[in-house]
Design a protein around this motif. Structure first.
Motif, mmCIF file in Angstrom:
data_model
loop_
_atom_site.group_PDB
_atom_site.id
_atom_site.type_symbol
_atom_site.label_atom_id
_atom_site.label_comp_id
_atom_site.label_asym_id
_atom_site.label_seq_id
_atom_site.Cartn_x
_atom_site.Cartn_y
_atom_site.Cartn_z
ATOM 1 N N GLN A 32 41.875 36.299 26.778
ATOM 2 C CA GLN A 32 40.914 35.252 26.352
ATOM 3 C C GLN A 32 39.798 34.637 27.388
ATOM 4 O O GLN A 32 38.594 34.623 27.041
ATOM 5 C CB GLN A 32 41.630 34.054 25.515
ATOM 6 N N LEU A 33 40.582 34.184 28.558
ATOM 7 C CA LEU A 33 39.576 33.781 29.444
ATOM 8 C C LEU A 33 38.553 34.713 30.093
ATOM 9 O O LEU A 33 37.270 34.479 30.159
ATOM 10 C CB LEU A 33 40.393 33.366 30.821
ATOM 11 N N LEU A 34 39.023 35.794 30.201
ATOM 12 C CA LEU A 34 38.082 37.083 30.594
ATOM 13 C C LEU A 34 36.933 37.167 29.424
ATOM 14 O O LEU A 34 35.673 37.625 29.731
ATOM 15 C CB LEU A 34 38.850 38.667 30.865
ATOM 16 N N LYS A 35 37.381 37.064 28.223
ATOM 17 C CA LYS A 35 36.280 37.266 27.066
ATOM 18 C C LYS A 35 35.063 36.106 27.407
ATOM 19 O O LYS A 35 34.016 36.287 27.229
ATOM 20 C CB LYS A 35 36.957 37.165 25.738
ATOM 21 N N GLU A 36 35.865 34.955 27.525
ATOM 22 C CA GLU A 36 34.901 33.728 27.763
ATOM 23 C C GLU A 36 33.993 34.266 29.129
ATOM 24 O O GLU A 36 32.767 33.863 29.007
ATOM 25 C CB GLU A 36 35.692 32.571 28.179
ATOM 26 N N LEU A 37 34.455 34.525 29.940
ATOM 27 C CA LEU A 37 33.702 35.029 31.357
ATOM 28 C C LEU A 37 32.723 36.085 31.209
ATOM 29 O O LEU A 37 31.838 35.968 31.695
ATOM 30 C CB LEU A 37 34.773 35.593 32.258
ATOM 31 N N GLU A 38 33.094 36.797 30.229
ATOM 32 C CA GLU A 38 32.227 38.069 29.815
ATOM 33 C C GLU A 38 30.730 37.540 29.408
ATOM 34 O O GLU A 38 29.576 38.158 29.885
ATOM 35 C CB GLU A 38 32.677 39.046 28.827
ATOM 36 N N GLY A 39 30.751 36.521 28.798
ATOM 37 C CA GLY A 39 29.436 35.982 28.324
ATOM 38 C C GLY A 39 28.581 34.997 29.495
ATOM 39 O O GLY A 39 27.739 34.404 29.095
ATOM 40 N N CYS A 40 29.330 34.826 30.612
ATOM 41 C CA CYS A 40 28.810 33.705 31.427
ATOM 42 C C CYS A 40 27.986 34.419 32.564
ATOM 43 O O CYS A 40 28.187 35.770 33.137
ATOM 44 C CB CYS A 40 29.885 33.178 32.264
ATOM 45 N N GLU A 41 26.826 33.885 33.030
ATOM 46 C CA GLU A 41 26.247 34.289 33.975
ATOM 47 C C GLU A 41 26.933 33.755 35.423
ATOM 48 O O GLU A 41 27.586 32.746 35.369
ATOM 49 C CB GLU A 41 24.571 33.734 33.905
ATOM 50 N N PRO A 42 26.919 34.379 36.493
ATOM 51 C CA PRO A 42 27.387 34.003 37.695
ATOM 52 C C PRO A 42 27.066 32.537 38.224
ATOM 53 O O PRO A 42 27.730 31.856 38.869
ATOM 54 C CB PRO A 42 27.070 35.052 38.669
ATOM 55 N N GLN A 43 25.821 32.105 37.855
ATOM 56 C CA GLN A 43 25.255 30.952 38.290
ATOM 57 C C GLN A 43 25.799 29.870 37.402
ATOM 58 O O GLN A 43 25.663 28.505 37.578
ATOM 59 C CB GLN A 43 23.825 30.935 38.020
ATOM 60 N N ALA A 44 26.501 29.964 36.089
ATOM 61 C CA ALA A 44 26.921 28.927 35.213
ATOM 62 C C ALA A 44 27.931 28.302 35.825
ATOM 63 O O ALA A 44 28.881 28.926 36.689
ATOM 64 C CB ALA A 44 27.307 29.681 33.950
ATOM 65 N N LEU A 45 28.126 26.895 35.636
ATOM 66 C CA LEU A 45 29.198 26.333 35.926
ATOM 67 C C LEU A 45 30.621 26.777 35.709
ATOM 68 O O LEU A 45 31.504 26.866 36.159
ATOM 69 C CB LEU A 45 28.853 24.634 35.445
#
Length: 188
Positions: A84-97
């Protein structure tokens, strides 16, 4: 890394690979594209590892160890949290908080999972399961990882037989997406 013949050596090798990727991640500048690439590699390695454990290791734990049902359920729950955490991470850009916050949570969960398996589960398997079975499971795990998904699918089944039926199809779709996007290039 060189993979061993039995399931314990195989999975410990996966653990070392994932730990090395986390170390590389920590050594890259926050917000960098290198961090996103390493997060993708961690995700790919973790998902393949987790799918193989769910397909082969945990059914054996349930069958061969006293209290194996509860132990396997606990480990599958960790897999579900990480996925679930990785799924959330998949949609994040590396610059996002949220990117770094999520990676800290992923690393914390994965590190605890690795520690639990290596200190408790693997010694119990080594002691209570015939080496022939452990070697057979090692072969099955290696084969499973070749067709396993490479992206998180938190709503996919995590226990046989449904996971064994769906994982190769999800894996094919994921590897096609990875090829087209260039994600995870250079990984086996």
């Amino acid at each position: 890394m060189e993979h061993g013949e039995d399931v314990i050596a195989e999975l410990m090798s996966d653990h070392r690979t994932i730990e090395a990727l986390f170390s590389q991640f920590e050594g890259t500048p926050p917000g960098s594209d290198a961090r996103k690439r390493l997060a993708d590699e961690i995700t790919i390695e973790w998902v393949r590892h987790a799918v193989a454990e769910e397909e082969h290791l945990y059914p054996a734990v349930r069958d061969h160890l006293d209290g194996g049902e509860a132990l396997a359920d606990r480990e599958v729950a960790v897999h579900e949290r990480v996925e679930q955490l990785l799924k959330e991470l998949e949609g994040c850009e590396p610059q996002a908080l949220d990117f770094n916050r999520l990676m800290v949570k992923v690393r914390t969960e994965v590190t605890a999972h690795v520690r639990e398996e290596e200190r408790t589960l693997f010694p119990r398997l080594r002691e209570g399961v015939h080496p022939f079975i452990l070697e057979s499971l090692g072969r099955k795990v290696r084969e499973s990882k070749k067709t396993a998904p490479t992206r998180p699918h938190p709503s996919a089944p995590s226990t046989p037989p449904a996971n064994r039926l769906l994982a190769p199809g999800l894996g094919l779709v994921d590897r096609t997406r990875d090829f087209l996007s260039g994600r995870g290039q250079g990984l086996p």
